[in-house]
Design an enzyme around this catalytic site. Structure first.
Site, PDB file in Angstrom:
ATOM      1  N   PRO A   2       0.837  -1.211   0.000  1.00  0.00           N
ATOM      2  CA  PRO A   2       0.000   0.000   0.000  1.00  0.00           C
ATOM      3  C   PRO A   2       0.870   1.258   0.000  1.00  0.00           C
ATOM      4  CG  PRO A   2      -0.826  -1.603   1.559  1.00  0.00           C
ATOM      5  CD  PRO A   2       0.500  -2.114   1.090  1.00  0.00           C
ATOM      6  N   GLU A   3       0.618   2.162  -0.937  1.00  0.00           N
ATOM      7  CA  GLU A   3       1.375   3.398  -1.012  1.00  0.00           C
ATOM      8  C   GLU A   3       0.528   4.546  -0.478  1.00  0.00           C
ATOM      9  OE1 GLU A   3       3.491   4.026  -4.624  1.00  0.00           O
ATOM     10  OE2 GLU A   3       4.078   1.933  -4.812  1.00  0.00           O
TER      11      GLU A   3
END
Length: 271
Positions: A2-3
């Site tokens: 997840p960014e």
């Protein structure tokens, strides 16, 4: 992993269901995450109202009257709001139960995520205090990139993924922003002009803003705070498209490795 857009999407998904409500229970099923969960966490949070949730880089900051819980989704984790009493599955490690009948659940198959408690000002915590500016803030500019890059030889992609340079520009969005700005990812960062850094800073802002608008990028392990995946993946121009044709010019996209990361670029559009 997840960014930043996925973390921001998670924040927007969980905040309406948790902020302003009081904690009535905490269940820690697996304390051995990236850093050990404080064994006193259930007692520390009991009867405490959640005042707000903010984000710093890829950290979710849950603010209580007596301190802050620093959350991280790790490589493949998620935080979701579920009805109290929802049965836990194998990788559901921490539940925070609120008095409105909702629970905030950390799910993390690889256990690289975290829930770290601090009762000191959170900006002074070791995980937070050395971070660079937020990419969507006024503090992040092309001029900053230009000044920091002088006399440095590292590839520009590695440079913009460094959290001391700017936070939250992970592998997916670094590929996309460099394509939008027309810059090869393996170019030495010290050889890029001020003008091109201005274009790159604007590209980073545009790519991240768009990703947040559509809910983050769908990865096989990621879901947002409301349990729904993001949809930015359908718009990706570079990431994961090695060997395919560039959407702009039709040239075959090349794939290389930079700092052990898959990196795609168009040899015609990016110089």
């Amino acid at each position: 992993m997840p960014e930043l857009p996925e973390v921001e999407t998670t924040l927007r998904g969980i905040a309406p269901h948790t902020v302003g409500n009081k904690v009535i229970g905490v269940e820690v099923r697996q304390p051995r995450l990236r850093w050990p969960v404080n064994p006193d966490l259930p007692a520390l949070l009991f009867e405490q109202p959640l005042l707000s949730i903010t984000r710093r880089a890829k950290y979710l900051l849950l603010h209580f009257p007596n301190g802050t819980l620093i959350g991280h989704l790790g490589m493949s984790g998620s935080m979701r709001v579920l009805p109290a009493g929802t049965p836990a599955e194998k990788h559901d490690h921490v539940d925070i139960v609120f008095d409105n009948g909702q629970i905030l659940r950390l799910t993390d198959p690889r256990r690289f995520g975290a829930m770290v408690w601090t009762d000191r000002p959170v900006e002074q915590h070791d995980l937070i205090r050395k971070l660079g500016p937020e990419p969507l803030s006024d503090a992040f500019t092309g001029e900053r990139l230009y000044e920091l890059s002088r006399k440095r030889k590292q590839p520009v992609k590695t440079f913009i993924m460094d959290n001391h340079t700017v936070v939250g520009v992970g592998n997916i969005y670094a590929n996309e922003a460099l394509f939008m700005a027309g810059i090869r990812p393996d170019r030495a960062c010290g050889n890029i002009s001020r003008h091109r850094y201005e274009e790159l800073a604007q590209a980073i802002k545009a790519v991240l803003t768009r990703a947040i608008e559509v809910g983050g990028t769908t990865l096989k392990d990621f879901v947002g705070g409301d349990g729904k995946p993001g949809y930015f993946a359908i718009e990706l121009s570079m990431y994961g498209r090695g060997g395919e044709f560039c959407k702009e010019c039709g040239t075959t996209i090349r794939e290389i490795r930079l700092n052990n990361r898959s990196t795609c670029y168009c040899p015609s559009c990016q110089t």
